[in-house]
Design a protein around this motif. Sequence first.
Motif, PDB file in Angstrom:
ATOM      1  N   GLY A  59       0.804  -1.218   0.000  1.00 13.94           N
ATOM      2  CA  GLY A  59       0.000   0.000   0.000  1.00 13.94           C
ATOM      3  C   GLY A  59       0.837   1.268   0.000  1.00 13.94           C
ATOM      4  O   GLY A  59       2.070   1.229   0.117  1.00 13.94           O
ATOM      5  N   GLU A  60       0.138   2.397  -0.131  1.00 10.54           N
ATOM      6  CA  GLU A  60       0.804   3.693  -0.250  1.00 10.54           C
ATOM      7  C   GLU A  60       0.164   4.699   0.704  1.00 10.54           C
ATOM      8  O   GLU A  60      -1.042   4.641   0.969  1.00 10.54           O
ATOM      9  N   ILE A  61       0.994   5.634   1.195  1.00  9.74           N
ATOM     10  CA  ILE A  61       0.524   6.705   2.078  1.00  9.74           C
ATOM     11  C   ILE A  61       0.893   8.041   1.445  1.00  9.74           C
ATOM     12  O   ILE A  61       2.042   8.246   1.010  1.00  9.74           O
ATOM     13  N   TYR A  62      -0.094   8.946   1.389  1.00  9.92           N
ATOM     14  CA  TYR A  62       0.129  10.297   0.867  1.00  9.92           C
ATOM     15  C   TYR A  62      -0.248  11.302   1.949  1.00  9.92           C
ATOM     16  O   TYR A  62      -1.316  11.214   2.548  1.00  9.92           O
ATOM     17  N   ILE A  63       0.641  12.260   2.181  1.00 18.84           N
ATOM     18  CA  ILE A  63       0.371  13.358   3.112  1.00 18.84           C
ATOM     19  C   ILE A  63       0.340  14.650   2.307  1.00 18.84           C
ATOM     20  O   ILE A  63       1.334  15.017   1.666  1.00 18.84           O
ATOM     21  N   ASN A  64      -0.827  15.307   2.329  1.00 17.79           N
ATOM     22  CA  ASN A  64      -1.015  16.545   1.553  1.00 17.79           C
ATOM     23  C   ASN A  64      -0.587  16.372   0.086  1.00 17.79           C
ATOM     24  O   ASN A  64       0.055  17.242  -0.507  1.00 17.79           O
ATOM     25  N   GLY A  65      -0.933  15.207  -0.475  1.00 17.66           N
ATOM     26  CA  GLY A  65      -0.679  14.942  -1.889  1.00 17.66           C
ATOM     27  C   GLY A  65       0.683  14.380  -2.208  1.00 17.66           C
ATOM     28  O   GLY A  65       0.950  13.982  -3.342  1.00 17.66           O
ATOM     29  N   THR A  66       1.574  14.301  -1.220  1.00 15.54           N
ATOM     30  CA  THR A  66       2.929  13.797  -1.460  1.00 15.54           C
ATOM     31  C   THR A  66       3.055  12.374  -0.917  1.00 15.54           C
ATOM     32  O   THR A  66       2.716  12.114   0.246  1.00 15.54           O
ATOM     33  N   LYS A  67       3.566  11.482  -1.760  1.00 17.30           N
ATOM     34  CA  LYS A  67       3.764  10.098  -1.322  1.00 17.30           C
ATOM     35  C   LYS A  67       4.903  10.044  -0.309  1.00 17.30           C
ATOM     36  O   LYS A  67       5.957  10.665  -0.505  1.00 17.30           O
ATOM     37  N   VAL A  68       4.687   9.311   0.792  1.00 16.42           N
ATOM     38  CA  VAL A  68       5.699   9.240   1.859  1.00 16.42           C
ATOM     39  C   VAL A  68       5.951   7.786   2.245  1.00 16.42           C
ATOM     40  O   VAL A  68       5.102   6.911   2.061  1.00 16.42           O
ATOM     41  N   GLU A  69       7.133   7.560   2.790  1.00 22.86           N
ATOM     42  CA  GLU A  69       7.486   6.282   3.421  1.00 22.86           C
ATOM     43  C   GLU A  69       8.195   6.609   4.715  1.00 22.86           C
ATOM     44  O   GLU A  69       9.232   7.261   4.698  1.00 22.86           O
ATOM     45  N   PHE A  70       7.614   6.181   5.823  1.00 22.46           N
ATOM     46  CA  PHE A  70       8.160   6.515   7.141  1.00 22.46           C
ATOM     47  C   PHE A  70       8.974   5.354   7.698  1.00 22.46           C
ATOM     48  O   PHE A  70       8.527   4.206   7.664  1.00 22.46           O
ATOM     49  N   SER A  71      10.149   5.675   8.226  1.00 23.40           N
ATOM     50  CA  SER A  71      10.938   4.640   8.894  1.00 23.40           C
ATOM     51  C   SER A  71      10.800   4.733  10.413  1.00 23.40           C
ATOM     52  O   SER A  71      11.356   3.924  11.146  1.00 23.40           O
ATOM     53  N   GLY A  72      10.036   5.732  10.881  1.00 23.80           N
ATOM     54  CA  GLY A  72       9.806   5.878  12.321  1.00 23.80           C
ATOM     55  C   GLY A  72       8.971   7.122  12.581  1.00 23.80           C
ATOM     56  O   GLY A  72       8.720   7.924  11.678  1.00 23.80           O
ATOM     57  N   PRO A  73       8.539   7.317  13.845  1.00 26.00           N
ATOM     58  CA  PRO A  73       7.725   8.487  14.180  1.00 26.00           C
ATOM     59  C   PRO A  73       8.404   9.823  13.850  1.00 26.00           C
ATOM     60  O   PRO A  73       7.715  10.799  13.539  1.00 26.00           O
TER      61      PRO A  73
END
Length: 507
Positions: A59-73
């Motif tokens: 799956g994919e996550i977008y924040i305010n239209g920008t695709k993101v990948e988080f490695s931690g908080p």
Amino acid sequence: MEYAVVMKGIVKRFPGVLANNHVDLFVEKGEIHAIVGENGAGKTTLMKQLYGLLKPDEGEIYINGTKVEFSGPADAIKHGIGMVHQHFMLVENLTAYENVIIGMEPKKGLILDRKKARNEVKKLSEEYGLMVDVDMKIEDMPVGLQQRVEIIKTLYRGADILILDEPTAVLTPQETEELFDILRRLKKNGKTIIFISHKLNEVMAISDRITVMRQGKVTGNLITSQTTPQEIARLMVGRDVVLTVEKKPKKPGETLLEVKDLWVKDNRGLDAVKGISLEVKKGEIVGIAGVAGNGQSELVEAITGLRRVEKGKVLFKGKDITGYDPKRLRDLGIYHVPEDRLKRGLIVDFPAYFNTILGRHMIEPFVKNGFLNFREIKSFSRKLFEEFDIRPRNIELLAGSFSGGNQQKIIVARELSFSPELLVVAQPTRGLDVGAIEFIHKTLVSMRDRGVGILLISMELDEIFSLSDRILVMYEGQIMGEVRPEETTREEVGLMMAGHRLEEIRK
């Protein structure tokens, strides 16, 4: 439509569990978006991925239209996401402003600039109407103020998207309303709020839109103003649910339990119960309301033989049972659903079938010729699993491998099945979905109608009002007042929960 958060096709697997099954979530900018679902539906798992505590398998996550990948908080915080956890992450002996700046301390050279830190935190508190004394230590604050400190922490780190996980679980009704005022103010200031809750009346009161989850999937996307609690519950559980408890007028009989001038200490040696007196009659439910940590746990433990009584007496049908151990109390017909299911309710390394007979494992029909009668035990256990809808239906699994909600069902099923005369129930529906809550509420009312005396301790005010024939309110180890649900209001009970005596309120 502008979205602050888009989560597409999110999949998260754990061994033997598909926690999120291709979940889509769309949260509009500047809205309060509720996520609801039964215990184990996958809502907290989904939010942990949004906050970087877990990584999606797909799956994919977008924040305010920008695709993101988080490695931690830390990555989530950089993208303007803050999370207020159900259990606060605060250092008790530090002040509010010291807690807020931890990890982001303003410096003057190499030294902490306390004046600047204090002023920045004070400014945030005032700007959003949080009204926190920034110099007060956390240990001196009620939980409602502690929660505000957590919110300020997220704002201090630049959060535009706030995730709140079960934020009202430890609040009085007044504190809940104050929190809602704060959330509305945050929304007005352009913040986006994701509100995780199982309290449908609160979801209806505060949210703009609702995402409903069941068994790891999204089952509904609703506009709050165009739906009902009944529709939400149906989407959560997969069937119609009766949300109101129907009970006949009580017909109380003889007095079963009497507590006289009881004094009990907590684990620190401080007085937790201070001269409490109460009674429970046959065929009535007496509810004890109060915010967690006001002596309810110590009171229950003293009554059920798990904690020493310093002074006072506990009587059962006129007999002094002060200091009796749990086995002697069970032999008398006194049963107990404990608050802490792992510490007091289960042996997690034993199979589920054995846990369903704990406390009765030394008597017939579960013992034959001095040995455990496994055929009888397993037959009894399977019957309970069916009756209480405990999942999975595998009685051979270790108790520790069940979800929290299903562990709770095992305990409740066991304690309700042995025909008690007096039942002491602490947080009976904690972690359960609305369908299981409906079943347990009906069961408690039917037991009351059969003449069982029930002492109910619950943090859920709706539960207290729905089930109780009489309500006692505890604050700092004392009873603030006794009321009948039909003769009082949530506001009045809330004031008692905050430390006001009934006679003061009604002056």
